[in-house]
Design an enzyme around this catalytic site. Structure first.
Site, short mmCIF file in Angstrom:
data_model
loop_
_atom_site.label_atom_id
_atom_site.label_comp_id
_atom_site.label_asym_id
_atom_site.label_seq_id
_atom_site.Cartn_x
_atom_site.Cartn_y
_atom_site.Cartn_z
N HIS A 68 0.96 -1.17 -0.11
CA HIS A 68 -0.07 0.01 0.02
C HIS A 68 0.95 1.26 0.18
O HIS A 68 1.19 1.89 1.24
CB HIS A 68 -0.81 -0.01 1.30
CG HIS A 68 -2.04 0.91 1.12
ND1 HIS A 68 -3.33 0.35 1.65
CD2 HIS A 68 -2.11 2.17 0.78
CE1 HIS A 68 -4.00 1.58 1.64
NE2 HIS A 68 -3.41 2.48 0.98
N HIS A 70 1.45 5.08 -2.07
CA HIS A 70 0.93 6.12 -2.89
C HIS A 70 1.99 7.02 -3.41
O HIS A 70 2.75 7.45 -2.95
CB HIS A 70 0.04 7.40 -2.20
CG HIS A 70 -1.09 6.67 -1.74
ND1 HIS A 70 -2.36 6.56 -2.46
CD2 HIS A 70 -1.32 6.04 -0.53
CE1 HIS A 70 -3.37 5.89 -1.71
NE2 HIS A 70 -2.68 5.78 -0.43
N LEU A 71 2.52 6.70 -4.92
CA LEU A 71 3.75 7.22 -5.41
C LEU A 71 3.37 8.39 -6.07
O LEU A 71 4.40 9.22 -6.72
CB LEU A 71 4.21 6.23 -6.39
CG LEU A 71 4.74 4.84 -5.64
CD1 LEU A 71 5.43 3.91 -6.57
CD2 LEU A 71 5.64 5.08 -4.43
N ASP A 319 0.69 2.47 3.61
CA ASP A 319 -0.11 3.56 3.20
C ASP A 319 0.54 4.89 3.13
O ASP A 319 0.33 6.00 3.45
CB ASP A 319 -1.32 3.69 4.00
CG ASP A 319 -2.28 4.60 3.50
OD1 ASP A 319 -2.12 5.06 2.34
OD2 ASP A 319 -3.50 4.95 4.20
#
Lengths: 442, 311
Positions: A68, A70-71, A319
């Site tokens: 999980h 977020h790039l 995350d």
């Protein structure tokens, strides 16, 4: 910087010497020899290669797998790029990450997935794009799942939003059951951000004693719990694999535990911030503590820790959610939710969880690798013939968290200034050292 | 004390009492023929109101002018905020002009805390979202003290939407710190989701509580609460929680009725009740100026002697 790596520019075999090897099969003191193709060729005493990584006092583990992250690319390159995010991942010991699809444009069609795969070539870890369940993550129409599976997608999620429509979620689960012919037989997992919008909307932190005092509208735990209940019921109905993302409530942990006891194909992840922090942190009105799902209570933290210990929760996922400083300086209710996680996950697990080292490594490496169906390449046993994706960690060293020392383009760590125990010393990706003595090489 | 962000900043009873004592002096100043003292001459106070509030802004402005401070009004509607300027940039710009205090009102809880981290000037919270409104609580405490001599042992009912009310949160802290007993009255949907750690009683039955109170403090009922299904209708709310003449008649002799304004006549209070002798709503407004003079003076001023006396 000490020269652990005898010659970084030179090619040839690589020996990791002096460490203690821990993987899913157990633990032994051994050196690891890697050939030029990036595969492990020998594990045993007194191995030498053209190059050497010193692992004295360290543990050699299969590389970590983050389900999980977020790039932010494409669309929000101010916050992070695939290159900088992957560098942070490597510094955190991750050799593989699953990129969330809430980019701009959304990762919901072949062209965007191809873009992400192209941007991921040559970065410091393997990047596996997930794809949205619904077009634009709007919860209205299914994405071309079979086509996306054909491009290598193994996990679908509308992360950031749960799929609100019960019927659509049922259809999505049913559809994935028939995707095996297009994935070479690999199982497909639907990962859910469990949050019933009708209950959570307009809330910016956990609803409870702290939100009441602080005058910040809250999101009740039931917003998560009710969707966990629904998806467990739908998993039973459809037989599809459901993965619960960033479980944050005690009741969710109990539901997953019961579902597993019934043999249902469900898995769950928890984030370091949900097992380290509570809603009390929001009293500063510093939105670095604002996250979805929100930080909850001491009882929830205890339940997540128990779930990690007893196997109810299969994976630690970060995350990782970078945001630029100027957005985190908005008022608490307007600021975006999310925190950095890649470079602190291991240390938080070692410092805060009262678990044996091998258990922490299972939660960070081979268990998430199996959920994402990456176990042929990542998280596998450290034996001859396997791809050399490894994290070499010093479990005892202490260090102080500094956001501005991180590889991320953003600085929003909620652990700024904390002293933690355990750090990644080297990371090896397909046989190549991408982190040496805590410094990235690419 | 550098900032007044929360009633908590006053450090309990003694700090609140100090503000009320200084307020006594400024009530006296306000009664003079020329109600102005040079206490803050040379100081600059800026208003940063991100939310409309004519009465609170005017009250602060009057207070500052009676103290001879220079004032600067940052009007959000006609400013660079509408051009996308961030809160921090706005605040740092104002601070760079050399202000001694910023009085801030914002729809989001916590904004005054953020501002206080960014600048050197004193920050006064004039209302942050549903969180706090400390000068309102101080003027309310002053008004109650004026009527009863002290808040010690007095029973105060706060009636209505305490869930969304910054006035309720600050008042609970101030009133209980001064020894009053507070009962929150309202339907469950308008009470805070958790009252853990709140030194209050709770009742859903206004009629049962009313005869026992010294103060019936009515909160403004926001019409938008209807759309959130928090109460079935304003009519039903008024029927069970509105203070009408019949209910007011059942209050004990000597008890008072308060409201922070602006009133929704016919909802939380009827017109006839607002006009009763024991409804002290305009008195609250008048005391507001003196309390805000006291707060500005205590945060910025150097000593009580500059207030002088009329004789």
């Amino acid at each position: 910087m000490s020269a652990s790596l005898t010659d970084n520019t030179q090619k040839g075999t690589l020996a990791i010497r002096g460490g203690r090897v821990i993987d899913a099969t157990g633990e032994r003191v051994a050196d690891v020899l890697i050939d030029e193709s990036g595969r492990i060729v020998d594990v045993g005493p007194d191995l030498t290669g053209d190059r050497t990584l010193d692992a004295t006092g360290c543990v050699v583990s299969p590389g970590f797998v983050d389900l999980h992250v977020h790039l932010r690319q494409p669309g929000r390159e101010e916050a992070e790029t695939i290159e900088t995010g992957a560098r942070g991942a490597a510094l955190g010991g991750f050799t593989a990450v699953v990129a969330m699809p809430n980019t701009d444009p959304t990762m919901d069609c072949a062209s965007v997935i191809r873009d992400v795969l192209a941007l991921s070539r040559g970065v410091a870890c393997d990047v596996f794009p997930s794809a949205a369940i619904t077009v634009g993550r709007k919860g209205e129409a299914l994405t071309p799942m079979a086509e996306l599976v054909g491009l290598g997608v193994r996990m679908f999620t509308d992360d950031g939003d749960g799929v609100q429509d019960d019927r659509l979620m049922r259809r999505a689960l049913e559809y994935t059951v028939g995707l095996a012919p297009f994935s070479g037989g690999a199982p497909i997992t639907l990962a859910q951000h469990c949050e019933v919008k009708a209950l959570a909307e307009g809330g910016f932190m956990h609803e409870g004693a702290w939100s009441s005092r602080l005058g910040i509208p809250g999101q009740p735990a039931e917003a998560e719990v009710i969707m966990v209940m629904r998806d467990i019921a739908l998993a039973r109905r459809t037989g599809a694999r459901v993965h619960f993302q960033h479980v944050s409530c005690a009741d969710s942990v109990a539901l997953v535990r019961a579902a597993k006891a019934h043999g249902l194909p469900v898995t769950a992840e928890a984030t370091p911030h949900h097992f380290c922090l509570t809603d009390a942190a929001c009293a500063s009105y510093d939105s670095v503590f604002k996250v979805h799902p929100p930080l909850r209570t001491d009882a929830d933290v205890a339940a997540i820790r128990a779930g990690l210990a007893d196997g109810t929760i299969d994976a630690i996922a970060t995350d990782h959610a970078p945001h630029p400083q100027h957005l985190k300086e908005l008022p608490f209710d307007e600021a975006p939710a999310g925190m950095l996680g890649l470079e602190t996950a291991l240390a938080l697990a070692l410092t805060e969880l009262d678990l044996p080292l091998a258990k922490v490594l299972a939660l960070l490496s081979w268990q998430p690798a199996a959920i994402a169906n990456l176990d042929a390449v990542h998280g596998g046993a450290i034996v001859a013939g396997r791809p050399a994706n490894l994290a070499i960690i010093d479990p005892d060293v202490t260090w102080v968290v500094r956001g501005d020392a991180m590889a991320s383009k953003s600085r929003n760590t909620p652990f700024e200034g904390r002293t933690l125990r355990g750090k990644v010393r080297h990371t090896v990706l397909h046989g190549e050292p991408v982190v040496v003595d805590g410094e990235p090489t690419r | 004390m550098k900032h007044l962000l929360s009633i908590d900043d006053l450090g309990g009873e003694s700090g609140i009492e100090e503000v009320l004592r200084v307020t006594d002096r400024f009530v006296e100043v306000s009664a003079r023929d020329i109600p102005k003292v040079p206490a803050l001459r040379g100081y600059t106070v800026a208003w940063l109101f991100y939310e409309d509030s004519t009465r609170t802004r005017l009250s602060f402005e009057t207070a500052a002018k009676r103290l001879s401070a220079d004032t600067m009004n940052f009007s959000v509607s006609s400013s660079s905020v509408n051009k996308g300027e961030s809160l921090r940039d706005t605040v740092e710009t104002i601070a760079a002009m050399g202000v001694d205090a910023i009085v801030v009102r914002h729809k989001s809880a916590g904004v005054p805390w953020q501002i206080a981290r960014w600048i050197d000037a004193s920050v006064i919270n004039a209302g942050d979202g549903s969180h706090e409104h400390p000068t309102q609580a101080l003027l309310d405490a002053y008004t109650i003290r004026h009527h009863f001599g002290s808040l010690e042992g007095r029973h105060i009912a706060i009636v209505g939407d305490s869930k969304h009310s910054r006035v309720a949160r600050s008042n609970v802290k101030a009133f209980t710190a001064l020894g009053a007993e507070v009962t929150l009255v309202g339907p469950q949907t308008l009470l805070p989701p958790s009252l853990e750690g709140w030194p209050v009683n709770v009742s859903h039955d206004l009629d049962a509580v009313l005869p026992t109170v010294d103060v019936c403090y009515l909160l403004r009922m926001q019409r938008e609460r209807m759309t959130e299904a928090l109460v079935p209708s304003l009519r039903e709310y008024h029927t069970y929680y509105g203070l009408d003449g019949a209910r007011a008649a059942r209050m004990a002799k000597g008890s008072i009725i308060m409201h922070p304004g602006p009133m929704n006549r016919g909802v939380e209070i009827t017109a006839d009740v607002a006009g009763l002798d024991n409804a002290v709503i305009t008195e609250q407004v008048a005391n507001g100026v003196a309390v805000r003079m006291a707060v500005l003076f205590l945060l910025l001023g150097s000593g009580v002697d500059v207030i002088g006396s009329q004789s």
